[in-house]
Design an enzyme around this catalytic site. Structure first.
Site, short mmCIF file in Angstrom:
data_model
loop_
_atom_site.label_atom_id
_atom_site.label_comp_id
_atom_site.label_asym_id
_atom_site.label_seq_id
_atom_site.Cartn_x
_atom_site.Cartn_y
_atom_site.Cartn_z
N GLY B 53 0.87 -1.07 -0.20
CA GLY B 53 -0.07 0.12 0.09
C GLY B 53 0.61 1.47 -0.16
O GLY B 53 2.16 1.06 -0.64
N LEU B 54 0.72 2.09 0.50
CA LEU B 54 0.72 3.16 0.42
C LEU B 54 2.33 3.72 1.35
O LEU B 54 3.57 3.76 0.72
CB LEU B 54 -0.03 4.06 0.65
CG LEU B 54 -0.38 5.21 0.03
CD1 LEU B 54 -1.51 6.66 0.78
CD2 LEU B 54 -0.30 5.71 -1.37
N ALA B 55 2.34 2.82 1.64
CA ALA B 55 3.65 2.58 3.27
C ALA B 55 4.87 1.89 2.69
O ALA B 55 5.91 2.22 1.90
CB ALA B 55 3.26 2.47 4.83
N HIS B 277 -16.51 5.17 10.60
CA HIS B 277 -16.50 5.92 9.75
C HIS B 277 -18.13 6.79 9.61
O HIS B 277 -18.67 5.98 9.54
CB HIS B 277 -16.01 6.17 8.49
CG HIS B 277 -15.54 7.34 7.71
ND1 HIS B 277 -16.63 7.46 7.22
CD2 HIS B 277 -14.53 7.57 7.38
CE1 HIS B 277 -16.39 8.65 6.25
NE2 HIS B 277 -15.06 8.71 6.15
N ARG B 341 -14.42 12.63 13.01
CA ARG B 341 -14.81 11.28 12.76
C ARG B 341 -16.21 10.32 14.08
O ARG B 341 -17.17 10.52 14.12
CB ARG B 341 -14.46 10.45 12.06
CG ARG B 341 -13.98 10.47 10.68
CD ARG B 341 -12.50 10.13 9.99
NE ARG B 341 -12.04 10.14 8.63
CZ ARG B 341 -11.88 10.06 7.94
NH1 ARG B 341 -11.14 9.07 8.47
NH2 ARG B 341 -11.61 10.70 6.42
N HIS B 412 -13.90 1.54 9.63
CA HIS B 412 -13.38 2.20 8.72
C HIS B 412 -11.46 2.48 9.23
O HIS B 412 -11.39 1.49 7.49
CB HIS B 412 -13.37 3.96 8.97
CG HIS B 412 -12.71 4.30 7.37
ND1 HIS B 412 -12.64 4.42 5.96
CD2 HIS B 412 -12.00 5.57 7.32
CE1 HIS B 412 -12.38 4.82 5.09
NE2 HIS B 412 -11.31 5.38 5.28
N GLU B 436 -0.99 2.00 8.61
CA GLU B 436 -2.21 1.66 9.77
C GLU B 436 -1.54 0.40 10.39
O GLU B 436 -2.15 0.55 11.53
CB GLU B 436 -3.46 1.92 8.61
CG GLU B 436 -4.18 1.09 9.39
CD GLU B 436 -5.58 1.20 8.75
OE1 GLU B 436 -5.03 0.87 7.37
OE2 GLU B 436 -6.42 0.48 9.52
#
Lengths: 248, 646
Positions: B53-55, B277, B341, B412, B436
């Site tokens: 993922g992004l990380a 969320h 949130r 979420h 995360e």
């Protein structure tokens, strides 16, 4: 509603495979297509049969992993919709539904409805990027990008790499996928230095991976869940000619 | 049972890597203090990165650029499919391009406050500092962010902030950022610095002489189990929201990589901090397999309301203005529809509990764009949110341009994760955790558009700088399959697969997972109580026993077996679920996403207890009796106060 499903079953890459028929009752119109398959698989599991293997992950139309040919159409009958976002309200009681994997020389079947799409990654490896090693970037506002270009680039960049374009193409061509990336990067000022080498390298990788050539039938864009337009292929052709001229 | 029947107390734990002194220069001083690895030696060092993922994607690409030998793993068929791709709204950065009073310090302040004073100041400040570099990096990669007519980047505001600092790419920011990282990763694969192992799942961590030295993976296509060795292991395997069965996570998201490391000694921090969320599409029936998020950015222009009267089942168009309760605007006039949130979610739950919810089962509230369409015109609303509106219509069959959306909270994001120090290293030397999967930056509640920021900060900028300090001591001695610790890790995996396949019971794994999810949502969801959590723990233990007696996992371990993959993940979710409930039970305060009914103000807001709970709860694995290690939190720059968004 109740449905007659005819599903492609193939034990592994070496197996010949065939269509197998299943009856499924009590399908709710609010189910997604994949949730309908989940219900079938729950039943097959309890009956001691092998559940149907299919690819899926995000189930919200963005990861590009789901990949079914439904009644002969990649991602099924709804326009601009991935299989995971297709809902059973678009089918009717008693209908027969054929479910098959993507079929293309460059995408061999792994099992049942699961195919190997790593050929797409090979195309990106050949040049589908802008070389900007981490830490080397100037301030984000150093180079303004005209909004029209940014918007067009974004549209092309929304490609999810699902491969429906290839599955729909009579030539098994991956040209819409390749062109989407060429268009995205070619419209950004940051993408200019590698523009010529990118298009040549990506097209060579495309051909080497076993995809067919493009003959402008347009089947790709009509099934594309993100509506990537056919013009992107024109942009690719233009870039390709320009790159060949520059090279000669 | 008393508390001590659920856990025992261990020694405190501390982050020893963040320098003292002025917070503004801590990151710079840490980088200067960290040992470097010379370029010739980098080639001799191998790093495994689990998750793309992004990380994980950005970390693998950047480590490859630096010259390390990187091996990257993902369970999907391509690294481009990791679930970061589904993030919609945007990414925060303290660029202050709007001249609206933003700064690194303000982003730092907002994030510490938004996290309800349960995060580490050092980490959050570094995140705010790095935020500006991330935008520069992504623009250089060609990420097509939204722009204004002058060609400069557009921004928008987001929950929990009063400045406009969120950069975005329509409703597909995560997709565009992930493709940027993916392309950088593919460039390194072509360059030969990274080798990619798609359709592989990590099933065990290998520790030799006290250091993380490799992983055991299963090739999901052939079923082959293999051991992979390295000088360091990086977990970027995401969050654990799927413990609830229904969540906005992708179906494959799981806790297995983190949990296997936890069982081997890595502390797991704040597992009970779960983000619910507020804007998701409500459940439509028992067949539901996942929930779909509607980006929080919709709250910029959408107004949230329910009927004033209980049981008012008129269609929304027939309910006159003065019979509608725009409850967020009423209760929180300063932030209105843009409250964080956790607050928006609980407010929705409260109005539904009062019997004023809308839609099937009364589990929904309206998100209405009529005012925005009147003010800006339909075209402007379509330009901003077009794809989200389409997605909503596709799923529900209703047109949000003409009738309000129905939304309801859903799980979420998980703020908890493996404990890491300032260097992002876990309590196992050589095991780093990013994105995360770690716990570090969001405290008890994450602000919108901060997950993308953290994932990329960790992957592009933090880890590549800090991992060198550890690797400078390498390369470590060569390993092979003969090593006792390696053989043991491998056997653990093989035995477990055999055990799962041999249960041959009468219930599907999904049906048991759904039941686990119901327990978690009921007792460890938006509102938690002492009695509820105790009940949940005993129900989870019973259900876990049932899983190991009655689950039916068809097929064998040779080749693609998606049922087997799911069974292994659910088995780990059971153990995690227990720990989440124990953590929630022990934290007798409300903070951020963790709302204990016993700890609320007279007005029903979350009430923290800083005297007793201003610490990170870092849990050591102990089966039914985990060990709690506390990391005290100190606040030198942002003074803890009761959060108020009124």
């Amino acid at each position: 509603m109740s449905l007659k499903l005819r599903i492609w079953r193939q034990a592994d890459a070496a197996d010949k495979g065939s269509m197998v028929t299943y009856q499924l009752q009590n399908v709710s119109p609010d189910m997604s297509f994949l949730e309908m398959l989940d219900v079938l698989n729950e039943r097959l599991t309890l009956d001691g049969e092998d559940p149907v293997a299919f690819d899926h992950d995000c189930r919200e139309g963005i990861c590009g992993m789901c990949s079914l040919v439904i009644n002969g159409i990649p991602h099924g009958p709804e326009k601009a919709t991935t299989t995971c976002q297709l809902h059973m309200r678009h089918f009717s009681d008693g209908q027969t539904i054929d479910i098959e994997p993507w079929r293309a020389a460059a995408f061999p079947v792994v099992k049942d409805l699961v195919v190997d799409r790593r050929a797409f990654d090979k195309i990106i490896q050949a040049g589908g990027y802008i070389s900007a090693p981490t830490g080397s970037a100037p301030d984000a506002h150093a180079t303004p990008v005209p909004k029209a270009d940014a918007d067009l680039a974004f549209e092309a960049a929304t490609c999810i790499g699902c491969g429906a374009c290839v599955a729909a193409c009579p030539n098994g061509s991956g040209m819409l996928f390749t062109a989407a990336k060429i268009t995205h990067l070619g419209l950004m000022p940051q993408g200019q230095p590698e523009r010529n080498t990118r298009v040549i390298d990506m097209i060579n990788a495309h051909d080497e991976a076993g995809f067919g050539g493009c003959t402008n039938t347009g089947e790709c864009t009509s099934v594309c869940p993100k509506g990537i337009p056919l013009e992107t292929i024109s942009r690719l052709n233009k870039d390709y000619r320009q790159a060949l001229r520059a090279a000669s | 049972m008393t508390m001590t029947d659920y856990y025992t107390l261990g020694d405190p734990v501390a982050d020893t890597k963040a320098p003292d002194g002025p917070i503004e220069t801590r990151w710079e001083r840490r980088r200067f203090g960290a040992k470097l690895v010379n370029p010739a030696n980098k080639r001799k060092l191998t790093v495994l990165v689990v998750g793309t993922g992004l990380a994980g994607g950005s970390a693998a690409a950047t480590l490859g650029e630096l010259g390390y030998q990187v091996k990257s793993y993902c369970y999907q068929d391509s690294p481009r499919r990791a679930h970061s791709i589904a993030a919609q709204g945007g990414i925060n950065a303290a660029k202050n391009y709007r001249n609206d009073g933003d700064s690194v310090h303000r982003l730092f302040y907002d994030t510490v406050k938004g996290g309800d004073f349960r995060s580490r100041e050092s980490n959050v400040h570094r995140l705010a500092q790095i935020s500006t570099q991330i935008i520069d990096q992504c623009v250089a990669q060609g990420v097509p962010f939204a722009r204004e007519y002058g060609g400069l980047l557009d921004t928008r505001s987001f929950g929990g902030a009063q400045v406009s600092r969120t950069f975005y790419a329509r409703g597909q920011t995560g997709q565009q950022l992930l493709l940027g990282a993916y392309q950088a990763l593919e460039r390194q694969i072509a360059a030969g610095t990274v080798t990619m192992h798609d359709r592989h799942e990590m099933l065990e961590l290998i520790i030799v002489d006290g250091r993380a030295r490799g992983i055991v993976v299963r090739d999901l296509v052939t079923g082959e189990i293999s051991t992979e060795f390295a000088d360091a292991v990086v977990l970027a395997s995401g969050g654990y929201g799927n413990v609830f069965f229904l969540s906005t996570n992708a179906k494959g998201c799981n806790v297995t990589a983190s949990w296997r490391a936890h069982r081997k000694g890595a502390l797991f921090a704040n597992p009970c901090y779960t983000q619910i969320h507020p804007t998701c599409i409500p459940v439509s029936g028992d067949h539901q397999s996942k929930l779909t998020l509607m980006s929080e950015s919709l709250r910029n222009d959408g107004r949230v309301w329910v009927p004033k009267a209980k049981g008012d089942d008129r269609v929304p168009a027939d309910i006159p203005e003065d019979e509608r309760d725009y409850y967020l605007e009423r209760i929180y006039p300063a932030f209105g529809n843009l409250v964080p949130r956790d607050i928006a979610s609980r407010a929705a739950k409260n109005v539904c509990d009062e019997g004023r919810g809308v839609g099937p089962g009364g589990l929904g509230v309206y998100l209405d764009f009529a005012a925005a369409i009147g003010r800006l015109g339909r075209d402007a609303v379509e330009a901003k949110y077009g794809n989200l509106f389409e997605m909503y219509e596709r799923i529900t069959g209703e047109d949000p341009y003409s009738t309000p959306m129905r939304i309801y909270p859903a799980v979420h994001y998980t703020m908890g994760g493996l404990w890491v120090d300032y260097d992002l290293q876990s309590t196992i030397p050589g095991l780093f955790v990013i994105g995360e999967a770690n716990f570090s930056d969001h405290g008890a509640n994450r602000l919108g558009a901060s997950a993308l920021m953290q994932g990329l900060a960790d992957g592009y900028f933090v880890l590549p700088n800090t991992i060198g300090d550890y690797l400078a001591a390498g390369p470590f001695p060569k390993l092979d399959g003969e090593n006792a610790e390696v053989a043991e890790a491998r056997k653990l995996v093989e035995d477990r697969i055999e055990k799962l396949l041999s249960i041959n019971g009468d219930r599907t794994v999904d049906s048991i997972h759904r039941e686990l999810g119901r327990i978690m949502w009921e007792y460890c969801g938006m509102e938690r109580t002492d009695a509820g959590l105790r009940k949940a723990i005993s129900e989870i233990r019973e259900l876990k026993a049932e899983f190991w007696q009655r689950a039916k996992v068809p097929g064998d371990g040779e080749g693609l077996n998606q049922s087997l993959e799911r069974a292994g993940r659910v088995a780990d979710f059971f153990e995690l679920a227990e720990l989440m409930c124990i953590d929630a039970l022990h934290r007798e305060e409300s903070c951020g996403g963790h709302f204990r009914a016993e700890s609320q103000t007279e007005e029903g807001e979350a009430e923290r207890d800083d005297e007793r709970f201003s610490y990170v709860a870092a849990w050591e694995f102990g089966g039914d009796l985990p060990v709690l290690h506390k990391e005290e939190l100190t606040f030198d720059y942002v003074h803890p106060s009761q959060r108020s968004y009124k």
